[in-house]
Design a protein around this motif. Structure first.
Motif, short mmCIF file in Angstrom:
data_model
loop_
_atom_site.label_atom_id
_atom_site.label_comp_id
_atom_site.label_asym_id
_atom_site.label_seq_id
_atom_site.Cartn_x
_atom_site.Cartn_y
_atom_site.Cartn_z
N ALA A 171 0.84 -1.21 0.00
CA ALA A 171 0.00 0.00 0.00
C ALA A 171 0.87 1.25 0.00
CB ALA A 171 -0.92 -0.01 1.21
N LEU A 172 1.96 1.24 0.78
CA LEU A 172 2.84 2.41 0.83
C LEU A 172 3.51 2.65 -0.52
CD1 LEU A 172 4.48 1.86 4.35
CD2 LEU A 172 3.02 3.78 3.68
N LEU A 173 3.94 1.56 -1.16
CA LEU A 173 4.57 1.70 -2.46
C LEU A 173 3.58 2.24 -3.50
CD1 LEU A 173 6.77 -1.53 -2.61
CD2 LEU A 173 7.59 0.84 -2.55
N ALA A 174 2.33 1.73 -3.42
CA ALA A 174 1.32 2.20 -4.36
C ALA A 174 1.04 3.69 -4.12
CB ALA A 174 0.04 1.39 -4.20
N ALA A 175 0.96 4.08 -2.84
CA ALA A 175 0.73 5.49 -2.52
C ALA A 175 1.87 6.35 -3.06
CB ALA A 175 0.60 5.67 -1.00
N GLN A 176 3.08 5.82 -2.92
CA GLN A 176 4.26 6.55 -3.41
C GLN A 176 4.16 6.77 -4.93
OE1 GLN A 176 8.07 4.49 -3.16
NE2 GLN A 176 8.89 6.26 -2.06
N GLU A 177 3.72 5.71 -5.60
CA GLU A 177 3.61 5.82 -7.05
C GLU A 177 2.57 6.88 -7.45
OE1 GLU A 177 3.48 1.99 -8.94
OE2 GLU A 177 2.61 2.96 -10.73
N HIS A 178 1.45 6.91 -6.71
CA HIS A 178 0.44 7.92 -7.02
C HIS A 178 0.98 9.32 -6.78
CE1 HIS A 178 -2.72 5.23 -8.12
NE2 HIS A 178 -2.67 4.57 -6.97
N LEU A 179 1.77 9.49 -5.74
CA LEU A 179 2.36 10.80 -5.48
C LEU A 179 3.29 11.20 -6.62
CD1 LEU A 179 3.24 11.07 -1.68
CD2 LEU A 179 1.23 11.88 -2.93
N GLN A 180 4.05 10.21 -7.10
CA GLN A 180 4.96 10.51 -8.21
C GLN A 180 4.17 10.92 -9.46
OE1 GLN A 180 7.22 6.98 -8.01
NE2 GLN A 180 8.74 7.95 -6.68
N ARG A 181 3.06 10.19 -9.69
CA ARG A 181 2.24 10.54 -10.86
C ARG A 181 1.63 11.92 -10.68
NH1 ARG A 181 -1.16 5.53 -11.67
NH2 ARG A 181 0.40 3.95 -12.02
N ALA A 182 1.23 12.23 -9.45
CA ALA A 182 0.66 13.56 -9.20
C ALA A 182 1.67 14.62 -9.59
CB ALA A 182 0.26 13.69 -7.73
N ALA A 183 2.93 14.39 -9.22
CA ALA A 183 3.97 15.37 -9.53
C ALA A 183 4.07 15.60 -11.04
CB ALA A 183 5.31 14.90 -8.97
N GLY A 184 3.79 14.55 -11.81
CA GLY A 184 3.86 14.68 -13.26
C GLY A 184 2.61 15.33 -13.87
N GLU A 189 -4.91 11.58 -8.48
CA GLU A 189 -3.77 10.79 -7.99
C GLU A 189 -3.66 10.91 -6.47
OE1 GLU A 189 -2.23 8.63 -9.58
OE2 GLU A 189 -2.59 9.16 -11.68
N LEU A 190 -3.91 12.08 -5.95
CA LEU A 190 -3.86 12.27 -4.50
C LEU A 190 -4.95 11.45 -3.82
CD1 LEU A 190 -3.24 16.07 -3.90
CD2 LEU A 190 -1.63 14.18 -3.63
N ARG A 191 -6.12 11.43 -4.46
CA ARG A 191 -7.22 10.66 -3.87
C ARG A 191 -6.85 9.17 -3.82
NH1 ARG A 191 -11.40 7.60 -4.94
NH2 ARG A 191 -10.92 7.44 -7.17
N LEU A 192 -6.24 8.70 -4.89
CA LEU A 192 -5.85 7.28 -4.94
C LEU A 192 -4.76 6.98 -3.91
CD1 LEU A 192 -5.91 6.81 -8.81
CD2 LEU A 192 -7.52 5.86 -7.14
N ALA A 193 -3.82 7.90 -3.76
CA ALA A 193 -2.75 7.72 -2.77
C ALA A 193 -3.36 7.62 -1.38
CB ALA A 193 -1.76 8.88 -2.85
N GLN A 194 -4.32 8.51 -1.12
CA GLN A 194 -4.95 8.50 0.21
C GLN A 194 -5.71 7.20 0.45
OE1 GLN A 194 -7.66 11.72 1.04
NE2 GLN A 194 -8.23 10.77 2.99
N GLU A 195 -6.37 6.71 -0.58
CA GLU A 195 -7.11 5.46 -0.47
C GLU A 195 -6.16 4.32 -0.06
OE1 GLU A 195 -9.22 3.80 -4.02
OE2 GLU A 195 -10.77 5.16 -3.23
N GLN A 196 -4.99 4.31 -0.64
CA GLN A 196 -4.00 3.28 -0.30
C GLN A 196 -3.61 3.37 1.17
OE1 GLN A 196 -2.92 0.75 -1.96
NE2 GLN A 196 -3.93 1.25 -3.88
N LEU A 197 -3.35 4.58 1.62
CA LEU A 197 -2.96 4.76 3.02
C LEU A 197 -4.09 4.36 3.96
CD1 LEU A 197 -1.01 8.13 2.96
CD2 LEU A 197 -0.10 5.81 2.88
N ASN A 198 -5.31 4.74 3.57
CA ASN A 198 -6.45 4.39 4.42
C ASN A 198 -6.63 2.88 4.53
OD1 ASN A 198 -7.13 6.96 5.09
ND2 ASN A 198 -8.71 7.19 3.54
#
Ligand SMILES: Nc1nc2c(ncn2[C@@H]2O[C@H](COP(=O)(O)OP(=O)(O)O)[C@@H](O)[C@H]2O)c(=O)[nH]1
Ligand SMILES: [Mg+2]
Length: 422
Positions: free
Chosen positions: A366-379, A390-399
């Protein structure tokens, strides 16, 4: 016992309801009012109990027969046997623990080393969950900022907001990275690593296993082909559990049983986290060794161990001329063993950091997936909708780590802290 209506069971067994949170010395009665056993009863009324429900604990003398009678009596009175983990599941459902904490209960019980137990306790006390929640809060703040930007035409988005957005995203990235590192350490403490000893016959694989484990677990002899089955031994280095596997020497053999052993060795190698290739220093790296090296799974980390340095009177040492790391030691005298232990920990990624919390594969994923979403958000800095998504998806992973899924959470947050319509 845990539940909403323990009264009939408790009255039936004790003949009374014990005073809350006091040790009550009492007989445990059967259907005829005869004592089955005598012991301590503890009553924790809801919600101040482990599960958040009424909980009663009966402490008897133990012993399977008397315990069985008492259990039978409770079942007669309307209780039922709990499912595995049901107490903790109820605690989770009643908000006594979040998901990561509930998992750490099992990890604490299953911990095989003192280090693992301590880090599980840290997770149970909520350190991991707090770290995740702090990350989620910052993510929500950033989402509010970004979602507010959605209401503006792109050219009118205030520049300070963009700067703030990128700064917050960068900070999130760093915090996630740090949590991921600690969680990966925790995961190593929980799962341990699988290390396989391989090499041609007679180079000292079994001797090294015995040396590392401090026990004569594997037969050692000068006859090549002594080890047939895979021999597993759990050891720990600095509190990190390691599963060491000694295998049959790899060579072309006519012996049917040895061939079976070699087949097992090969399949064990496929599952290794790390492979230790043993070599005989007195022979150097010969053609058989090269063949073995060529056939190893290419992506598994490996360490070349030159054994029997005592025969050449050489010092223990580590050399890394190219990509491969060579360690010189003697399984007979034990010289170089400390070097090996340190190297194993380093190769497994152990840094002995303070504050490691217990984590599982699931959390790491989940942490790795969240990290990937953050990276995509940056792009996606030019496309606010995608950035927000992308932020919403990252948060979903953390939740998913702490077990909070509701999308309404976020809406509530936004409406309670923002009023953009004004
Ligand atoms: N001198 C010396 N002999 C060793 C050393 N390690 C193993 N041996 C000997 O090498 C032989 C083969 O050892 P063993 O552990 O059975 O090798 P395996 O076939 O690779 O498992 C035995 O006679 C061991 O005593 C070492 O470090 N120094
Ligand atoms: Mg052997």
């Amino acid at each position: 016992m845990s539940g909403q209506s323990l009264d009939p069971v408790v009255r039936g067994v004790l003949g009374k309801i014990p005073v809350p949170r006091c040790a009550t010395y009492s007989s445990f009665l059967d259907a005829q009012g005869q004592a089955i056993d005598r012991g301590i009863a503890l009553f924790f009324p809801a919600p101040h109990s482990y599960t958040g429900e009424d909980v009663v604990e009966l402490q008897g003398h133990g012993g399977p027969a008397v315990l069985q009678l008492l259990l039978q009596r409770c079942l007669e009175l309307g209780a039922r046997l709990a499912q595995p983990g049901e107490f903790t599941r109820r605690a989770f459902l009643n908000d006594k623990l979040d998901l990561a904490q509930a998992e750490s209960v099992a990890d604490l019980i299953d911990a095989t080393t003192a280090q693992a137990a301590r880090s599980a306790m840290r997770s149970l006390q909520g350190e991991f969950s707090r770290a995740i929640r702090s990350l989620v809060e910052k993510m929500i703040a950033l989402r509010m900022l970004v979602e507010a930007m959605l209401d503006f035409p792109e050219e009118e988005i205030p520049m300070p907001d963009v700067v703030q957005r990128d700064a917050q995203l960068g900070a999130l990235h760093e915090e996630l990275e740090q949590i991921l590192r600690l969680a990966q350490q925790g995961c190593l403490l929980r799962e341990g690593a699988h290390i396989v000893l391989a090499g041609k016959p007679n180079v000292g694989k079994s001797s090294l296993l015995n040396c590392l484990s401090g026990e004569e677990v594997a037969l050692v002899s000068e006859t090549p082909g002594t080890t047939r089955d895979v021999i597993r031994q759990a050891i720990q280095i600095a509190g990190v559990p390691l599963h060491i596997m000694d295998t049959a020497g790899l060579r072309a053999s006519q012996d049917v049983v040895e061939q079976m052993g070699i087949a097992r060795a090969r399949s064990t190698l496929q599952k290794a986290d790390l492979i230790l290739i043993l070599l005989d220093t007195t022979d150097g790296i010969g053609p058989e060794d090269r063949k073995i090296l060529d056939e190893l799974p290419p992506d598994t980390p490996r360490l070349l161990i030159h054994n029997k340095i005592d025969l050449l009177d050489q010092p223990a040492r580590i050399e890394q001329p190219g990509k491969e790391c060579h360690l010189y030691l003697s399984a007979k005298t034990g010289a170089g063993l400390e070097l090996l232990r340190d190297k194993l920990l380093a190769l497994m990624g152990w840094h002995q950091e303070a504050g490691v919390f217990m984590a599982r594969e699931r959390h790491i994923r989940a942490l790795l997936a969240a990290q990937e979403h953050l990276q995509r958000a940056a792009g996606e800095s030019a496309r606010a909708e995608f950035f927000a998504e992308e932020l919403r998806l990252a948060q979903e992973q953390l939740n998913s780590i702490t077990g909070e899924f509701t999308a309404d959470d976020l809406l509530g947050e936004i409406f309670s802290r923002f009023c953009i319509g004004k």
